[in-house]
Design a protein around this motif. Structure first.
Motif, PDB file in Angstrom:
ATOM      1  N   UNK A 159     -39.063  -0.168  42.590  1.00  0.00           N
ATOM      2  CA  UNK A 159     -38.954  -1.001  41.442  1.00  0.00           C
ATOM      3  C   UNK A 159     -37.642  -1.762  41.441  1.00  0.00           C
ATOM      4  N   UNK A 160     -37.806  -2.924  41.057  1.00  0.00           N
ATOM      5  CA  UNK A 160     -36.589  -3.921  41.301  1.00  0.00           C
ATOM      6  C   UNK A 160     -36.636  -4.237  39.785  1.00  0.00           C
ATOM      7  N   UNK A 161     -35.313  -4.325  39.254  1.00  0.00           N
ATOM      8  CA  UNK A 161     -34.993  -4.685  37.844  1.00  0.00           C
ATOM      9  C   UNK A 161     -33.942  -6.032  38.155  1.00  0.00           C
ATOM     10  N   UNK A 162     -34.431  -7.167  37.411  1.00  0.00           N
ATOM     11  CA  UNK A 162     -33.301  -8.416  37.608  1.00  0.00           C
ATOM     12  C   UNK A 162     -33.457  -9.087  36.228  1.00  0.00           C
ATOM     13  N   UNK A 163     -32.247  -9.795  36.058  1.00  0.00           N
ATOM     14  CA  UNK A 163     -31.914 -10.595  35.046  1.00  0.00           C
ATOM     15  C   UNK A 163     -31.976 -12.086  35.321  1.00  0.00           C
ATOM     16  N   UNK A 164     -33.031 -12.764  35.235  1.00  0.00           N
ATOM     17  CA  UNK A 164     -33.424 -14.142  35.691  1.00  0.00           C
ATOM     18  C   UNK A 164     -32.638 -15.020  34.395  1.00  0.00           C
ATOM     19  N   UNK A 165     -31.662 -15.798  34.987  1.00  0.00           N
ATOM     20  CA  UNK A 165     -31.345 -16.905  34.291  1.00  0.00           C
ATOM     21  C   UNK A 165     -32.229 -18.034  34.098  1.00  0.00           C
ATOM     22  N   UNK A 215     -38.523 -22.983  33.924  1.00  0.00           N
ATOM     23  CA  UNK A 215     -37.450 -22.622  33.494  1.00  0.00           C
ATOM     24  C   UNK A 215     -36.437 -21.824  33.979  1.00  0.00           C
ATOM     25  N   UNK A 216     -36.970 -21.209  35.082  1.00  0.00           N
ATOM     26  CA  UNK A 216     -36.113 -20.391  35.848  1.00  0.00           C
ATOM     27  C   UNK A 216     -36.456 -20.111  37.011  1.00  0.00           C
ATOM     28  N   UNK A 217     -35.831 -19.792  38.277  1.00  0.00           N
ATOM     29  CA  UNK A 217     -36.429 -19.604  39.263  1.00  0.00           C
ATOM     30  C   UNK A 217     -35.226 -18.866  40.314  1.00  0.00           C
ATOM     31  N   UNK A 218     -35.775 -17.859  41.002  1.00  0.00           N
ATOM     32  CA  UNK A 218     -34.398 -17.209  41.921  1.00  0.00           C
ATOM     33  C   UNK A 218     -35.301 -16.504  42.890  1.00  0.00           C
ATOM     34  N   UNK A 219     -34.494 -16.250  44.073  1.00  0.00           N
ATOM     35  CA  UNK A 219     -34.997 -15.383  45.276  1.00  0.00           C
ATOM     36  C   UNK A 219     -34.344 -14.011  45.116  1.00  0.00           C
ATOM     37  N   UNK A 220     -35.079 -12.988  44.973  1.00  0.00           N
ATOM     38  CA  UNK A 220     -34.557 -11.455  44.873  1.00  0.00           C
ATOM     39  C   UNK A 220     -34.630 -10.756  46.182  1.00  0.00           C
ATOM     40  N   UNK A 244     -34.163 -22.810  29.430  1.00  0.00           N
ATOM     41  CA  UNK A 244     -34.925 -22.905  28.133  1.00  0.00           C
ATOM     42  C   UNK A 244     -35.395 -21.455  27.771  1.00  0.00           C
ATOM     43  N   UNK A 245     -35.892 -21.242  26.486  1.00  0.00           N
ATOM     44  CA  UNK A 245     -36.459 -19.816  26.299  1.00  0.00           C
ATOM     45  C   UNK A 245     -37.637 -19.908  26.847  1.00  0.00           C
ATOM     46  N   UNK A 246     -37.859 -18.812  27.616  1.00  0.00           N
ATOM     47  CA  UNK A 246     -38.904 -18.503  28.398  1.00  0.00           C
ATOM     48  C   UNK A 246     -40.004 -17.504  27.791  1.00  0.00           C
ATOM     49  N   UNK A 247     -41.170 -17.491  28.053  1.00  0.00           N
ATOM     50  CA  UNK A 247     -42.424 -16.799  27.491  1.00  0.00           C
ATOM     51  C   UNK A 247     -43.136 -15.821  28.232  1.00  0.00           C
ATOM     52  N   UNK A 248     -42.829 -16.254  29.625  1.00  0.00           N
ATOM     53  CA  UNK A 248     -43.630 -15.220  30.769  1.00  0.00           C
ATOM     54  C   UNK A 248     -42.687 -15.358  31.809  1.00  0.00           C
ATOM     55  N   UNK A 249     -42.701 -14.378  33.008  1.00  0.00           N
ATOM     56  CA  UNK A 249     -42.337 -14.452  34.077  1.00  0.00           C
ATOM     57  C   UNK A 249     -43.318 -13.976  35.029  1.00  0.00           C
ATOM     58  N   UNK A 264     -33.975 -13.683  30.860  1.00  0.00           N
ATOM     59  CA  UNK A 264     -35.046 -12.671  30.610  1.00  0.00           C
ATOM     60  C   UNK A 264     -34.958 -11.702  31.768  1.00  0.00           C
ATOM     61  N   UNK A 265     -35.076 -10.445  31.318  1.00  0.00           N
ATOM     62  CA  UNK A 265     -35.082  -9.267  32.120  1.00  0.00           C
ATOM     63  C   UNK A 265     -36.454  -8.973  32.758  1.00  0.00           C
ATOM     64  N   UNK A 266     -36.821  -8.788  34.068  1.00  0.00           N
ATOM     65  CA  UNK A 266     -37.916  -8.382  34.712  1.00  0.00           C
ATOM     66  C   UNK A 266     -38.048  -7.247  35.619  1.00  0.00           C
ATOM     67  N   UNK A 267     -38.955  -6.555  35.418  1.00  0.00           N
ATOM     68  CA  UNK A 267     -39.401  -5.283  36.425  1.00  0.00           C
ATOM     69  C   UNK A 267     -40.341  -5.507  37.301  1.00  0.00           C
TER      70      UNK A 267
END
Length: 138
Positions: free
Chosen positions: A113-119, A99-104, A122-127, A71-74
């Motif tokens: 504004x930070x743009x990040x692609x979180x691996x 289903x996904x966790x990262x330190x950015x 499973x299929x995410x519905x929210x971030x 999922x892409x998040x800004x």
């Protein structure tokens, strides 16, 4: 014997001896009120420290490009412009499972504004970005 208001209403000696009204003691009431006010101020101060404005305040602006594996998040982090930050980014599935966790890392700047692609696994519905803090050395 002079007639008073009490004796005018009630015949003397008929209903027993009438007590003289006691002066009100206001100092215990004032003391209790002061303790209650101090306790209220202490509780308010503690809650302000815990939930008030934080040094690092993340806010998700948008998320997009949702796939089964990412999922892409800004997001924006309100912080001191001279500080760098590290933020934890987390994705959740429809069941609420993480289903996904990262330190950015967030660069210096007023409100970057930070743009990040979180691996994700499973299929995410929210971030969400639940926490940010001073940049950690890795």
């Amino acid at each position: 014997m002079t007639e008073t208001h009490a004796t005018a209403k009630y015949p003397p000696g008929r209903y027993g001896r009438r007590r003289e009204p006691r002066p009100r003691r206001s100092w215990p009431v004032i003391l209790v009120a002061a303790v209650v006010v101090l306790a209220g101020v202490a509780i308010a101060w503690r809650l302000f420290q815990q939930y008030g404005p934080q040094e690092y305040e993340p806010q998700v602006q948008r998320f997009s490009n949702i796939t089964d594996d990412g999922i892409n998040v800004e997001f924006v982090v309100r912080k001191d412009a001279e500080k760098e930050a590290t933020c934890r980014v987390r994705a959740r599935s429809a069941s609420g499972e993480e289903v996904g966790l990262a330190e950015v890392d967030v660069p210096k700047g007023a409100e970057p504004v930070v743009s990040y692609r979180l691996a994700t696994s499973d299929r995410p519905v929210t971030v969400e970005v639940p926490a940010c803090g001073p940049r950690r050395s890795r």
